[in-house]
Design a protein around this motif. Structure first.
Motif, PDB file in Angstrom:
ATOM      1  N   LEU A 188       0.772   6.523   7.274  1.00 30.79           N
ATOM      2  CA  LEU A 188       2.100   6.109   7.709  1.00 30.79           C
ATOM      3  C   LEU A 188       2.032   5.339   9.030  1.00 30.79           C
ATOM      4  CD1 LEU A 188       5.045   6.257   6.926  1.00 30.79           C
ATOM      5  CD2 LEU A 188       5.177   8.475   8.059  1.00 30.79           C
ATOM      6  N   ALA A 189       1.225   5.812   9.960  1.00 33.40           N
ATOM      7  CA  ALA A 189       1.066   5.116  11.247  1.00 33.40           C
ATOM      8  C   ALA A 189       0.512   3.705  11.040  1.00 33.40           C
ATOM      9  CB  ALA A 189       0.152   5.926  12.167  1.00 33.40           C
ATOM     10  N   TYR A 190      -0.458   3.554  10.141  1.00 34.52           N
ATOM     11  CA  TYR A 190      -1.065   2.243   9.891  1.00 34.52           C
ATOM     12  C   TYR A 190      -0.109   1.308   9.151  1.00 34.52           C
ATOM     13  CZ  TYR A 190      -5.638   3.212  11.802  1.00 34.52           C
ATOM     14  OH  TYR A 190      -6.662   3.473  12.666  1.00 34.52           O
ATOM     15  N   VAL A 191       0.732   1.856   8.294  1.00 31.13           N
ATOM     16  CA  VAL A 191       1.720   1.014   7.613  1.00 31.13           C
ATOM     17  C   VAL A 191       2.758   0.526   8.620  1.00 31.13           C
ATOM     18  CG1 VAL A 191       3.622   1.041   5.947  1.00 31.13           C
ATOM     19  CG2 VAL A 191       1.413   2.024   5.323  1.00 31.13           C
ATOM     20  N   ARG A 192       3.188   1.408   9.492  1.00 32.28           N
ATOM     21  CA  ARG A 192       4.226   1.057  10.468  1.00 32.28           C
ATOM     22  C   ARG A 192       3.719   0.120  11.564  1.00 32.28           C
ATOM     23  NH1 ARG A 192       6.885   7.011  11.100  1.00 32.28           N
ATOM     24  NH2 ARG A 192       8.228   6.917   9.264  1.00 32.28           N
ATOM     25  N   ASP A 193       2.452   0.228  11.927  1.00 31.60           N
ATOM     26  CA  ASP A 193       1.895  -0.592  13.008  1.00 31.60           C
ATOM     27  C   ASP A 193       0.748  -1.429  12.447  1.00 31.60           C
ATOM     28  OD1 ASP A 193       0.732  -1.739  15.235  1.00 31.60           O
ATOM     29  OD2 ASP A 193       0.720   0.112  16.413  1.00 31.60           O
ATOM     30  N   THR A 194       1.065  -2.645  12.063  1.00 30.41           N
ATOM     31  CA  THR A 194       0.058  -3.510  11.433  1.00 30.41           C
ATOM     32  C   THR A 194      -1.007  -3.981  12.419  1.00 30.41           C
ATOM     33  OG1 THR A 194       1.472  -5.442  11.733  1.00 30.41           O
ATOM     34  CG2 THR A 194       1.615  -4.299   9.609  1.00 30.41           C
ATOM     35  N   GLY A 195      -0.844  -3.668  13.699  1.00 35.79           N
ATOM     36  CA  GLY A 195      -1.854  -4.014  14.687  1.00 35.79           C
ATOM     37  C   GLY A 195      -2.969  -2.981  14.788  1.00 35.79           C
ATOM     38  N   LEU A 196      -2.758  -1.787  14.224  1.00 35.33           N
ATOM     39  CA  LEU A 196      -3.796  -0.758  14.269  1.00 35.33           C
ATOM     40  C   LEU A 196      -4.977  -1.184  13.417  1.00 35.33           C
ATOM     41  CD1 LEU A 196      -1.819   2.593  13.895  1.00 35.33           C
ATOM     42  CD2 LEU A 196      -2.941   1.725  15.934  1.00 35.33           C
ATOM     43  N   GLN A 197      -6.185  -0.927  13.918  1.00 39.08           N
ATOM     44  CA  GLN A 197      -7.397  -1.252  13.169  1.00 39.08           C
ATOM     45  C   GLN A 197      -8.151   0.031  12.829  1.00 39.08           C
ATOM     46  OE1 GLN A 197      -8.241  -4.291  11.932  1.00 39.08           O
ATOM     47  NE2 GLN A 197      -6.216  -4.825  12.722  1.00 39.08           N
ATOM     48  N   PRO A 198      -8.575   0.175  11.580  1.00 42.02           N
ATOM     49  CA  PRO A 198      -9.305   1.382  11.149  1.00 42.02           C
ATOM     50  C   PRO A 198     -10.560   1.626  11.966  1.00 42.02           C
ATOM     51  CG  PRO A 198      -8.583   0.109   9.277  1.00 42.02           C
ATOM     52  CD  PRO A 198      -8.325  -0.742  10.488  1.00 42.02           C
TER      53      PRO A 198
ATOM     54  N   GLY B 183       5.403   6.529  -6.461  1.00 46.48           N
ATOM     55  CA  GLY B 183       6.860   6.527  -6.536  1.00 46.48           C
ATOM     56  C   GLY B 183       7.541   6.454  -5.179  1.00 46.48           C
ATOM     57  N   ARG B 184       6.888   5.815  -4.222  1.00 46.80           N
ATOM     58  CA  ARG B 184       7.440   5.647  -2.868  1.00 46.80           C
ATOM     59  C   ARG B 184       7.731   6.985  -2.188  1.00 46.80           C
ATOM     60  NH1 ARG B 184       9.367   0.143  -2.062  1.00 46.80           N
ATOM     61  NH2 ARG B 184       9.190  -0.984  -4.010  1.00 46.80           N
ATOM     62  N   ARG B 185       6.939   8.010  -2.502  1.00 44.18           N
ATOM     63  CA  ARG B 185       7.149   9.339  -1.933  1.00 44.18           C
ATOM     64  C   ARG B 185       6.845   9.406  -0.442  1.00 44.18           C
ATOM     65  NH1 ARG B 185       4.637  12.977  -6.851  1.00 44.18           N
ATOM     66  NH2 ARG B 185       6.291  12.456  -8.319  1.00 44.18           N
ATOM     67  N   LEU B 186       5.971   8.548   0.040  1.00 46.36           N
ATOM     68  CA  LEU B 186       5.634   8.549   1.460  1.00 46.36           C
ATOM     69  C   LEU B 186       6.564   7.573   2.184  1.00 46.36           C
ATOM     70  CD1 LEU B 186       3.735   9.635   3.690  1.00 46.36           C
ATOM     71  CD2 LEU B 186       2.284   7.659   3.263  1.00 46.36           C
ATOM     72  N   ASP B 187       7.662   8.086   2.683  1.00 44.95           N
ATOM     73  CA  ASP B 187       8.608   7.324   3.497  1.00 44.95           C
ATOM     74  C   ASP B 187       9.108   6.050   2.809  1.00 44.95           C
ATOM     75  OD1 ASP B 187      10.027   7.407   5.967  1.00 44.95           O
ATOM     76  OD2 ASP B 187       8.770   5.769   6.718  1.00 44.95           O
ATOM     77  N   GLY B 188       9.203   6.069   1.486  1.00 44.83           N
ATOM     78  CA  GLY B 188       9.726   4.921   0.749  1.00 44.83           C
ATOM     79  C   GLY B 188       8.780   3.738   0.646  1.00 44.83           C
TER      80      GLY B 188
ATOM     81  N   VAL C 252     -12.126  -3.370  -6.350  1.00 45.47           N
ATOM     82  CA  VAL C 252     -10.967  -2.612  -6.796  1.00 45.47           C
ATOM     83  C   VAL C 252     -10.661  -1.614  -5.691  1.00 45.47           C
ATOM     84  CG1 VAL C 252     -10.024  -1.040  -8.524  1.00 45.47           C
ATOM     85  CG2 VAL C 252     -11.551  -2.886  -9.241  1.00 45.47           C
ATOM     86  N   ALA C 253      -9.488  -1.753  -5.088  1.00 47.69           N
ATOM     87  CA  ALA C 253      -9.071  -0.883  -3.988  1.00 47.69           C
ATOM     88  C   ALA C 253      -8.494   0.404  -4.551  1.00 47.69           C
ATOM     89  CB  ALA C 253      -8.023  -1.587  -3.145  1.00 47.69           C
ATOM     90  N   ASP C 254      -8.822   1.541  -3.924  1.00 53.33           N
ATOM     91  CA  ASP C 254      -8.262   2.821  -4.381  1.00 53.33           C
ATOM     92  C   ASP C 254      -6.738   2.785  -4.318  1.00 53.33           C
ATOM     93  OD1 ASP C 254     -10.811   3.836  -4.795  1.00 53.33           O
ATOM     94  OD2 ASP C 254     -10.821   5.069  -2.977  1.00 53.33           O
ATOM     95  N   PHE C 255      -6.190   2.423  -3.149  1.00 55.63           N
ATOM     96  CA  PHE C 255      -4.740   2.357  -2.961  1.00 55.63           C
ATOM     97  C   PHE C 255      -4.417   1.122  -2.132  1.00 55.63           C
ATOM     98  CE2 PHE C 255      -6.050   6.773  -3.204  1.00 55.63           C
ATOM     99  CZ  PHE C 255      -5.299   7.214  -4.285  1.00 55.63           C
ATOM    100  N   LEU C 256      -3.312   0.473  -2.465  1.00 62.39           N
ATOM    101  CA  LEU C 256      -2.933  -0.761  -1.782  1.00 62.39           C
ATOM    102  C   LEU C 256      -1.457  -0.732  -1.434  1.00 62.39           C
ATOM    103  CD1 LEU C 256      -3.360  -3.792  -0.965  1.00 62.39           C
ATOM    104  CD2 LEU C 256      -2.754  -4.338  -3.322  1.00 62.39           C
ATOM    105  N   CYS C 257      -1.160  -1.014  -0.177  1.00 60.20           N
ATOM    106  CA  CYS C 257       0.206  -1.277   0.268  1.00 60.20           C
ATOM    107  C   CYS C 257       0.240  -2.756   0.617  1.00 60.20           C
ATOM    108  CB  CYS C 257       0.561  -0.410   1.473  1.00 60.20           C
ATOM    109  SG  CYS C 257       2.198  -0.809   2.131  1.00 60.20           S
ATOM    110  N   SER C 258       0.773  -3.554  -0.269  1.00 56.43           N
ATOM    111  CA  SER C 258       0.799  -5.014  -0.074  1.00 56.43           C
ATOM    112  C   SER C 258       1.610  -5.406   1.149  1.00 56.43           C
ATOM    113  CB  SER C 258       1.378  -5.706  -1.307  1.00 56.43           C
ATOM    114  OG  SER C 258       0.548  -5.524  -2.408  1.00 56.43           O
ATOM    115  N   ASP C 259       2.739  -4.733   1.360  1.00 60.21           N
ATOM    116  CA  ASP C 259       3.613  -5.099   2.478  1.00 60.21           C
ATOM    117  C   ASP C 259       2.894  -4.999   3.822  1.00 60.21           C
ATOM    118  OD1 ASP C 259       5.673  -5.589   0.719  1.00 60.21           O
ATOM    119  OD2 ASP C 259       6.650  -3.653   1.057  1.00 60.21           O
ATOM    120  N   ALA C 260       2.020  -3.994   3.975  1.00 56.24           N
ATOM    121  CA  ALA C 260       1.296  -3.798   5.232  1.00 56.24           C
ATOM    122  C   ALA C 260      -0.113  -4.382   5.179  1.00 56.24           C
ATOM    123  CB  ALA C 260       1.227  -2.311   5.566  1.00 56.24           C
ATOM    124  N   MET C 261      -0.463  -4.989   4.043  1.00 60.64           N
ATOM    125  CA  MET C 261      -1.827  -5.514   3.850  1.00 60.64           C
ATOM    126  C   MET C 261      -2.856  -4.430   4.180  1.00 60.64           C
ATOM    127  SD  MET C 261      -1.543  -8.562   2.625  1.00 60.64           S
ATOM    128  CE  MET C 261      -3.052  -9.465   2.918  1.00 60.64           C
TER     129      MET C 261
END
Length: 123
Positions: free
Chosen positions: A111-121, A34-39, A52-61
């Motif tokens: 949140l850091a990884y969503v905000r900075d798409t250059g970060l690599q796991p 429900g967009r609870r983490l910073d929308g 099958v991915a556990d969780f996916l944020c399409s906008d941040a790939m």
């Protein structure tokens, strides 16, 4: 992310995984849904390629996986991550214990990884 046709077996498997989530996955979902983490929009147990991915944020790939100890040193996970990377996704992995014991840090990292798409796991 363009719409892809997903085989019925994979869709059914994803539905099963949603119903049979681990405690760690359930707890993280309560923070992400429900967009609870910073929308930010997340979906759970989403078919992506052959997986099958556990969780996916399409906008941040960004794909977030919550793994048990059976995944430690898993060559299968390495291959899965490599394929997801080829599809343009970053796969961020946490241990179940991380999600159960320090949810605040897990969410801050996501949140850091969503905000900075250059970060690599790291794993």
């Amino acid at each position: 992310m363009p719409h892809q046709s997903v085989p019925a077996r994979r869709r059914a498997f994803a539905r099963t995984l949603r119903r049979e989530a681990t405690e760690a996955e359930d707890r993280l979902w309560q923070e992400l849904r429900g967009r609870r983490l910073d929308g930010i929009k997340f979906r759970r147990q989403v078919p992506v390629g052959r997986f099958v991915a556990d969780f996916l944020c399409s906008d941040a790939m960004l794909i977030v996986e919550v793994d048990g100890s059976q995944h430690a040193g898993s060559m299968r996970d390495d291959k899965r991550t490599a394929e997801l990377n080829r599809l343009g996704f970053r796969a961020l992995r946490f241990w179940n214990n991380d999600a159960l014991r320090d949810m605040r840090s897990v969410c801050a990292t996501i949140l850091a990884y969503v905000r900075d798409t250059g970060l690599q796991p790291w794993r």
